[in-house]
Design a protein around this motif. Structure first.
Motif, PDB file in Angstrom:
ATOM      1  N   ILE A 252      -9.248   1.570  17.413  1.00  0.00           N
ATOM      2  CA  ILE A 252      -9.814   0.556  18.794  1.00  0.00           C
ATOM      3  C   ILE A 252      -8.580   2.059  19.862  1.00  0.00           C
ATOM      4  O   ILE A 252      -8.785   2.472  19.857  1.00  0.00           O
ATOM      5  N   THR A 253      -9.971   0.930  20.910  1.00  0.00           N
ATOM      6  CA  THR A 253      -9.924   2.421  22.561  1.00  0.00           C
ATOM      7  C   THR A 253      -8.423   1.171  23.381  1.00  0.00           C
ATOM      8  O   THR A 253      -8.153   0.288  23.148  1.00  0.00           O
ATOM      9  N   GLU A 254      -8.288   2.286  24.183  1.00  0.00           N
ATOM     10  CA  GLU A 254      -6.839   1.480  25.219  1.00  0.00           C
ATOM     11  C   GLU A 254      -8.126   0.270  25.767  1.00  0.00           C
ATOM     12  O   GLU A 254      -7.119  -1.093  26.480  1.00  0.00           O
ATOM     13  N   ASP A 255      -9.251   0.139  25.872  1.00  0.00           N
ATOM     14  CA  ASP A 255      -9.608  -0.600  26.914  1.00  0.00           C
ATOM     15  C   ASP A 255      -9.981  -2.158  25.718  1.00  0.00           C
ATOM     16  O   ASP A 255      -9.759  -3.210  26.539  1.00  0.00           O
ATOM     17  N   GLN A 256      -9.864  -1.835  24.302  1.00  0.00           N
ATOM     18  CA  GLN A 256     -10.097  -3.039  23.624  1.00  0.00           C
ATOM     19  C   GLN A 256      -9.044  -3.214  23.376  1.00  0.00           C
ATOM     20  O   GLN A 256      -8.670  -4.478  23.339  1.00  0.00           O
ATOM     21  N   VAL A 257      -7.781  -2.997  23.483  1.00  0.00           N
ATOM     22  CA  VAL A 257      -6.362  -3.351  23.699  1.00  0.00           C
ATOM     23  C   VAL A 257      -5.802  -4.137  24.764  1.00  0.00           C
ATOM     24  O   VAL A 257      -5.449  -5.063  24.699  1.00  0.00           O
ATOM     25  N   ASN A 258      -6.829  -3.506  26.319  1.00  0.00           N
ATOM     26  CA  ASN A 258      -7.136  -4.839  26.807  1.00  0.00           C
ATOM     27  C   ASN A 258      -7.216  -5.680  27.147  1.00  0.00           C
ATOM     28  O   ASN A 258      -6.876  -7.062  27.454  1.00  0.00           O
ATOM     29  N   ASN A 259      -7.954  -6.287  25.212  1.00  0.00           N
ATOM     30  CA  ASN A 259      -8.953  -7.475  25.393  1.00  0.00           C
ATOM     31  C   ASN A 259      -8.081  -8.384  23.994  1.00  0.00           C
ATOM     32  O   ASN A 259      -8.697  -8.505  23.686  1.00  0.00           O
ATOM     33  N   PHE A 260      -7.092  -7.394  23.982  1.00  0.00           N
ATOM     34  CA  PHE A 260      -5.296  -7.470  22.685  1.00  0.00           C
ATOM     35  C   PHE A 260      -6.877  -7.737  21.332  1.00  0.00           C
ATOM     36  O   PHE A 260      -6.850  -8.231  20.333  1.00  0.00           O
ATOM     37  N   ALA A 261      -7.179  -7.083  20.906  1.00  0.00           N
ATOM     38  CA  ALA A 261      -8.082  -6.326  20.055  1.00  0.00           C
ATOM     39  C   ALA A 261      -7.221  -5.825  19.349  1.00  0.00           C
ATOM     40  O   ALA A 261      -7.233  -5.408  18.188  1.00  0.00           O
ATOM     41  N   GLY A 262      -5.904  -5.681  19.586  1.00  0.00           N
ATOM     42  CA  GLY A 262      -5.219  -5.248  18.322  1.00  0.00           C
ATOM     43  C   GLY A 262      -4.304  -6.220  17.672  1.00  0.00           C
ATOM     44  O   GLY A 262      -3.366  -6.811  16.953  1.00  0.00           O
ATOM     45  N   ASN A 263      -4.003  -6.833  18.424  1.00  0.00           N
ATOM     46  CA  ASN A 263      -3.512  -8.617  18.854  1.00  0.00           C
ATOM     47  C   ASN A 263      -3.898  -9.285  17.716  1.00  0.00           C
ATOM     48  O   ASN A 263      -4.465 -10.736  18.110  1.00  0.00           O
ATOM     49  N   MET A 264      -3.920  -9.227  16.079  1.00  0.00           N
ATOM     50  CA  MET A 264      -4.320  -9.795  15.216  1.00  0.00           C
ATOM     51  C   MET A 264      -3.299 -10.247  13.996  1.00  0.00           C
ATOM     52  O   MET A 264      -2.935  -9.085  13.455  1.00  0.00           O
TER      53      MET A 264
ATOM     54  N   LEU B  16      -9.172 -12.110   8.878  1.00  0.00           N
ATOM     55  CA  LEU B  16      -8.732 -10.970  10.655  1.00  0.00           C
ATOM     56  C   LEU B  16      -8.922 -12.444  11.766  1.00  0.00           C
ATOM     57  O   LEU B  16      -9.628 -12.214  11.790  1.00  0.00           O
ATOM     58  N   ILE B  17      -7.577 -13.189  11.733  1.00  0.00           N
ATOM     59  CA  ILE B  17      -7.625 -13.731  13.274  1.00  0.00           C
ATOM     60  C   ILE B  17      -7.978 -13.127  14.493  1.00  0.00           C
ATOM     61  O   ILE B  17      -6.834 -12.289  14.459  1.00  0.00           O
ATOM     62  N   MET B  18      -8.188 -13.268  15.097  1.00  0.00           N
ATOM     63  CA  MET B  18      -8.102 -12.774  16.558  1.00  0.00           C
ATOM     64  C   MET B  18      -8.721 -13.901  18.416  1.00  0.00           C
ATOM     65  O   MET B  18      -8.998 -14.896  17.338  1.00  0.00           O
ATOM     66  N   SER B  19      -8.903 -13.104  19.032  1.00  0.00           N
ATOM     67  CA  SER B  19      -9.409 -14.313  20.323  1.00  0.00           C
ATOM     68  C   SER B  19     -10.877 -13.958  20.042  1.00  0.00           C
ATOM     69  O   SER B  19     -11.537 -12.478  20.131  1.00  0.00           O
ATOM     70  N   ALA B  20     -11.687 -14.743  20.666  1.00  0.00           N
ATOM     71  CA  ALA B  20     -12.978 -14.249  21.166  1.00  0.00           C
ATOM     72  C   ALA B  20     -12.905 -13.299  22.468  1.00  0.00           C
ATOM     73  O   ALA B  20     -13.595 -12.123  21.881  1.00  0.00           O
ATOM     74  N   SER B  21     -12.091 -12.784  22.978  1.00  0.00           N
ATOM     75  CA  SER B  21     -11.980 -11.858  24.191  1.00  0.00           C
ATOM     76  C   SER B  21     -11.542 -10.363  23.554  1.00  0.00           C
ATOM     77  O   SER B  21     -12.778  -9.716  23.335  1.00  0.00           O
ATOM     78  N   ALA B  22     -10.832 -10.636  22.133  1.00  0.00           N
ATOM     79  CA  ALA B  22     -10.905  -9.050  20.661  1.00  0.00           C
ATOM     80  C   ALA B  22     -12.283  -9.258  20.465  1.00  0.00           C
ATOM     81  O   ALA B  22     -12.893  -7.652  20.272  1.00  0.00           O
ATOM     82  N   HIS B  23     -12.312 -10.196  19.487  1.00  0.00           N
ATOM     83  CA  HIS B  23     -13.946 -10.229  18.877  1.00  0.00           C
ATOM     84  C   HIS B  23     -15.374  -9.015  19.643  1.00  0.00           C
ATOM     85  O   HIS B  23     -15.730  -8.518  19.323  1.00  0.00           O
ATOM     86  N   GLN B  24     -15.135  -9.806  21.137  1.00  0.00           N
ATOM     87  CA  GLN B  24     -16.230  -9.074  21.873  1.00  0.00           C
ATOM     88  C   GLN B  24     -16.475  -7.956  22.109  1.00  0.00           C
ATOM     89  O   GLN B  24     -17.202  -7.202  22.527  1.00  0.00           O
TER      90      GLN B  24
ATOM     91  N   LEU C 292     -14.965  -5.300  19.765  1.00  0.00           N
ATOM     92  CA  LEU C 292     -15.202  -4.813  19.262  1.00  0.00           C
ATOM     93  C   LEU C 292     -16.530  -4.112  19.125  1.00  0.00           C
ATOM     94  O   LEU C 292     -17.569  -5.048  19.203  1.00  0.00           O
ATOM     95  N   THR C 293     -16.746  -3.093  18.709  1.00  0.00           N
ATOM     96  CA  THR C 293     -18.700  -2.012  18.133  1.00  0.00           C
ATOM     97  C   THR C 293     -18.819  -3.060  17.045  1.00  0.00           C
ATOM     98  O   THR C 293     -18.356  -3.104  16.271  1.00  0.00           O
ATOM     99  N   LYS C 294     -19.964  -3.048  16.878  1.00  0.00           N
ATOM    100  CA  LYS C 294     -20.532  -3.021  15.634  1.00  0.00           C
ATOM    101  C   LYS C 294     -19.702  -3.197  15.213  1.00  0.00           C
ATOM    102  O   LYS C 294     -20.089  -3.243  13.718  1.00  0.00           O
ATOM    103  N   LYS C 295     -20.105  -1.391  14.473  1.00  0.00           N
ATOM    104  CA  LYS C 295     -19.428   0.022  13.486  1.00  0.00           C
ATOM    105  C   LYS C 295     -18.015  -0.628  13.333  1.00  0.00           C
ATOM    106  O   LYS C 295     -17.759  -1.188  12.172  1.00  0.00           O
ATOM    107  N   GLN C 296     -17.217  -1.127  14.542  1.00  0.00           N
ATOM    108  CA  GLN C 296     -15.705  -1.783  13.700  1.00  0.00           C
ATOM    109  C   GLN C 296     -16.195  -3.040  13.392  1.00  0.00           C
ATOM    110  O   GLN C 296     -15.203  -3.177  12.152  1.00  0.00           O
ATOM    111  N   ILE C 297     -16.592  -4.266  13.584  1.00  0.00           N
ATOM    112  CA  ILE C 297     -16.586  -5.438  13.251  1.00  0.00           C
ATOM    113  C   ILE C 297     -17.476  -5.211  11.304  1.00  0.00           C
ATOM    114  O   ILE C 297     -16.763  -5.749  10.534  1.00  0.00           O
ATOM    115  N   ALA C 298     -18.062  -3.809  11.357  1.00  0.00           N
ATOM    116  CA  ALA C 298     -19.054  -3.567  10.123  1.00  0.00           C
ATOM    117  C   ALA C 298     -17.736  -3.394   9.075  1.00  0.00           C
ATOM    118  O   ALA C 298     -17.671  -3.929   8.001  1.00  0.00           O
ATOM    119  N   GLN C 299     -16.846  -2.627   9.895  1.00  0.00           N
ATOM    120  CA  GLN C 299     -15.163  -1.893   8.921  1.00  0.00           C
ATOM    121  C   GLN C 299     -14.698  -3.203   9.082  1.00  0.00           C
ATOM    122  O   GLN C 299     -14.149  -3.371   7.542  1.00  0.00           O
TER     123      GLN C 299
END
Length: 311
Positions: free
Chosen positions: A235-247, A259-267, A269-276
């Motif tokens: 994930i990118t630093e920008d995604q970290v700022n949206n708490f995408a690492g905090n899952m 896998l539990i995460m916040s809505a901002s983290a989920h939003q 993520l790219t389609k590819k990351q979600i698929a992965q």
């Protein structure tokens, strides 16, 4: 050892707000203008209750303990920083950076767990380190790969190297130590908690490798994860700022993996990351906007995993 659990502890806030004592090195916290403390707490409670409901719906065993008005503990919603639970029945208490966060440690939380049928064998207490201004903030500072016996730690003012090594020796984890940074006003500053940049699941890991500035350290961490045959999802630093690492990966009904995460983290993520990710788990997200803004923490921080044996 199991990497995931079906049981978690959560603390429902009564006086949640931005904690001025943690804001000095948690650069994710923000002041929400035009909101009174009462309305901030009301919004946080609403987010908390909706989140708990979603977790229960997937079959998670959630033990909710109400916070108390006194003492004043604005960050009590993040219990994973002061306590962790282990399969051998051990409970660990950790030294906390902010003085008002030390007041979050409550014996009655353990009484609640025992009443729910969990067995507590021994309490390992590292909190005396606070007297020497040495800190290690639980599974915020430490990301555990329990199944592979590894503990990942990004050193920071809240994660002391010597104490982390002592923890690893006590619990027979192999330490994986590195430094992680974020850009704040064009300066590279230490990330305050390891769990905002990485999440280790059973068969995958999510990590912001860009936060590890030292190339050797970055390679060491990635090699460690890949060596355990985990699919590494960057994930990118920008995604970290949206708490995408905090899952956090958990087990729901019939041991299904979520896998539990916040809505901002989920939003973020790219389609590819979600698929992965969806190759491994079912994603569950919930809006935690107020909690993230004022608390500077997200979904993972709100859940203390319970691995204790049952009666």
């Amino acid at each position: 050892m199991n990497q995931t659990t079906n049981s978690i502890l959560m603390i429902r806030p009564v006086a949640f707000r931005m904690n001025e004592q943690t804001a000095v090195n948690n650069y994710y916290q923000k002041v929400l203008d035009n909101l009174t403390p009462t309305s901030v707490n009301a919004k946080a409670q609403e987010e908390f209750d909706t989140f708990v409901q979603k977790l229960k719906m997937i079959g998670l065993h959630v033990i909710v303990v109400e916070d108390t008005l006194s003492p004043d503990t604005p960050d009590s919603i993040f219990p994973n920083n002061w306590i962790s639970f282990h399969e051998n029945g051990d409970v660990v208490l950790y030294p906390m950076f902010a003085e008002n966060r030390r007041l979050e440690r409550r014996e009655d939380v353990l009484d609640n767990l025992e009443e729910a049928g969990f067995l507590i064998n021994e309490i390992m207490d590292y909190t005396s380190a606070e007297e020497d201004d040495v800190f290690l903030e639980g599974t915020g500072s430490i990301v555990l790969d329990r199944a592979n016996g590894k503990a990942y730690c990004a050193l920071s003012p809240r994660a002391d190297e010597e104490l982390f090594i002592e923890f690893c020796e006590d619990f027979e984890f192999t330490p994986v130590i590195f430094e992680a940074f974020q850009t704040v006003n064009e300066e590279r500053k230490h990330i305050y908690h390891t769990n905002v940049i990485m999440c280790v699941g059973e068969t995958f890991a999510v990590i912001c490798a860009d936060c590890i500035d030292d190339k050797k350290e970055r390679k060491m961490v990635l090699d460690s994860l890949k060596g355990d045959e985990k699919e590494v999802i960057l994930i990118t630093e920008d995604q970290v700022n949206n708490f995408a690492g905090n899952m956090l990966e958990v087990k729901g009904t019939n041991d299904r993996r979520f896998l539990i995460m916040s809505a901002s983290a989920h939003q973020s993520l790219t389609k590819k990351q979600i698929a992965q990710l969806e190759e491994h788990v079912i994603i569950v997200s919930s809006s935690l906007d107020t909690i993230e803004a004022c608390g500077g923490g997200s979904a993972r921080c709100m859940m203390a995993e319970i691995f204790l044996p049952k009666d």
